[in-house]
Scaffold this active site. Structure first.
Site, mmCIF file in Angstrom:
data_model
loop_
_atom_site.group_PDB
_atom_site.id
_atom_site.type_symbol
_atom_site.label_atom_id
_atom_site.label_comp_id
_atom_site.label_asym_id
_atom_site.label_seq_id
_atom_site.Cartn_x
_atom_site.Cartn_y
_atom_site.Cartn_z
ATOM 1 N N GLY A 1 16.897 18.033 72.581
ATOM 2 C CA GLY A 1 16.901 18.237 71.128
ATOM 3 C C GLY A 1 16.069 19.439 70.722
ATOM 4 C CE LYS B 1 13.026 28.239 77.948
ATOM 5 N NZ LYS B 1 11.899 27.500 78.575
ATOM 6 C CG ASP B 2 13.981 25.337 81.775
ATOM 7 O OD1 ASP B 2 12.757 25.357 81.804
ATOM 8 O OD2 ASP B 2 14.638 25.219 80.718
ATOM 9 C CG HIS C 1 19.440 23.998 72.978
ATOM 10 N ND1 HIS C 1 18.283 24.033 72.239
ATOM 11 C CD2 HIS C 1 19.121 23.429 74.162
ATOM 12 C CE1 HIS C 1 17.297 23.499 72.951
ATOM 13 N NE2 HIS C 1 17.769 23.131 74.119
ATOM 14 C CG MET D 1 15.787 31.911 71.762
ATOM 15 S SD MET D 1 17.165 31.565 70.689
ATOM 16 C CE MET D 1 17.166 33.073 69.754
ATOM 17 C CD GLN E 1 21.602 30.543 66.772
ATOM 18 O OE1 GLN E 1 22.650 30.764 67.374
ATOM 19 N NE2 GLN E 1 21.565 29.864 65.642
ATOM 20 C CD GLN F 1 12.577 16.327 81.345
ATOM 21 O OE1 GLN F 1 13.631 15.702 81.428
ATOM 22 N NE2 GLN F 1 12.551 17.631 81.155
HETATM 23 O O1 PAF Z 1 16.068 21.399 80.151
HETATM 24 C C1 PAF Z 1 15.955 20.352 79.481
HETATM 25 O O2 PAF Z 1 16.002 20.354 78.250
HETATM 26 C C2 PAF Z 1 15.723 19.045 80.200
HETATM 27 O O3 PAF Z 1 14.914 19.228 81.314
HETATM 28 C C3 PAF Z 1 17.012 18.304 80.552
HETATM 29 C C4 PAF Z 1 17.845 19.076 81.554
HETATM 30 C C5 PAF Z 1 17.829 18.057 79.295
HETATM 31 C C6 PAF Z 1 16.688 16.949 81.173
HETATM 32 O O4 PAF Z 1 15.955 16.149 80.307
#
Ligand code: PAF
Length: 283
Positions: A31, A152-153, A37, A187, A35, A61
């Site tokens: 959530g 980014k991740d 996303h 972002m 932009q 997490q």
């Molecule tokens: O990148 C994220 O927002 C989160 O790590 C994910 C992949 C939605 C898992 O909770």
């Protein structure tokens, strides 16, 4: 726009869509949509008939309760933003913690061939077990044809690809380029919490990465790393947690450069208590 809270509701809808021959794309999110996303959602819409956007702040997490509590939760705003992209072809899945974890909010333990021990894994104990747990659960519930994640991740993306390989899941993982503010800041949902002074100075992070990339052509890994560390030592607003040049496949830190390998520079920085990460391809 349809919003589903319960697993059994969304699975029956998806079964119906698949029977009709629809392809299903998924964009998992926590959530506080921005932009970046929306770019993932737009790509997913271009490549699938229907797109499921999950909105779920996954407790397993997070490394600190404070970070989990402070994580922005803006469901109504997120839905309005998604409606601007498509009110008909996006379905939102916003489950409760209990529907996902059934009263046992703990992670599964994964072995991602060592990818989980590098970079973020050193600083965020158990983080990737939490990510692996929720993403695997989502894939089991939704069974999407394609799932979209931002670069980014980058480490998370590599780990999700490994998760899919190890567990022989049938989903195709699509990595998408980093979406940046006009000033270069990557972002992130956390950016909304930045103080004005940090927001104004944050482009410094990407600028430093871009200069590191320029230097990569001629300078050694040690030389570039020392240069970056010096830039941050001279900057009072940001605290550098790590800067690492790593092999793109193994994510292991590079000692010497080889022209047969692809490298990326990864950075994690604190702006007060807000942790920002970014990365850049070097060759
Ligand atoms: O990148 C994220 O927002 C989160 O790590 C994910 C992949 C939605 C898992 O909770």
């Amino acid at each position: 726009m349809e919003i589903y809270i319960q697993k059994k509701q969304i699975t029956s809808i998806i079964d119906g869509l698949k029977l009709k021959g629809d392809t299903i794309g998924m964009v998992p999110t926590m959530g506080a949509l921005h932009q970046g996303h929306l770019q993932l959602v737009k790509k997913a819409l271009a490549e699938n008939n229907k797109v499921i956007v999950s909105i779920f702040v996954n407790p397993t997490q997070f490394n600190s309760n404070e970070d989990l509590t402070n994580y922005p939760r803006t469901l109504e705003q997120d839905i309005n933003l998604l409606k601007t992209v498509s009110a008909t072809n996006i379905l939102v899945y916003a489950p409760t913690v209990d529907d996902i974890y059934k009263g046992n909010t703990v992670s599964e333990k994964f072995d991602f061939d060592g990818l989980e021990h590098e970079m973020e894994g050193k600083f965020r104990d158990g983080h990737f077990n939490g990510v692996g747990t929720i993403v695997k659960r989502f894939f089991e519930i939704i069974k999407p044809h394609n799932a979209y994640f931002g670069e980014k991740d980058f480490q998370q993306l590599a780990i999700i690809k490994k998760l899919v390989e190890i567990h022989k899941l049938t989903v195709n993982i699509v990595g998408c380029e980093i979406h940046r503010e006009t000033n270069g800041l990557a972002m992130s949902s956390r950016n909304t919490r930045l103080k004005t002074a940090h927001k104004n100075t944050a482009p410094f992070i990407y600028k430093t990465l871009k200069t590191a990339k320029e230097k990569f052509g001629t300078k050694s890994v040690t030389n570039i790393t020392e240069w970056v560390e010096k830039q941050f030592a001279n900057n009072k607003l940001f605290e550098l947690e790590y800067f690492i040049i790593a092999d793109t496949t193994t994510l292991k830190p590079a000692k010497r450069k080889s022209n047969k390998k692809a490298y990326r520079a990864f950075i994690a920085v604190y702006a007060d208590d807000i942790r920002l990460i970014d990365n850049i391809a070097l060759n």
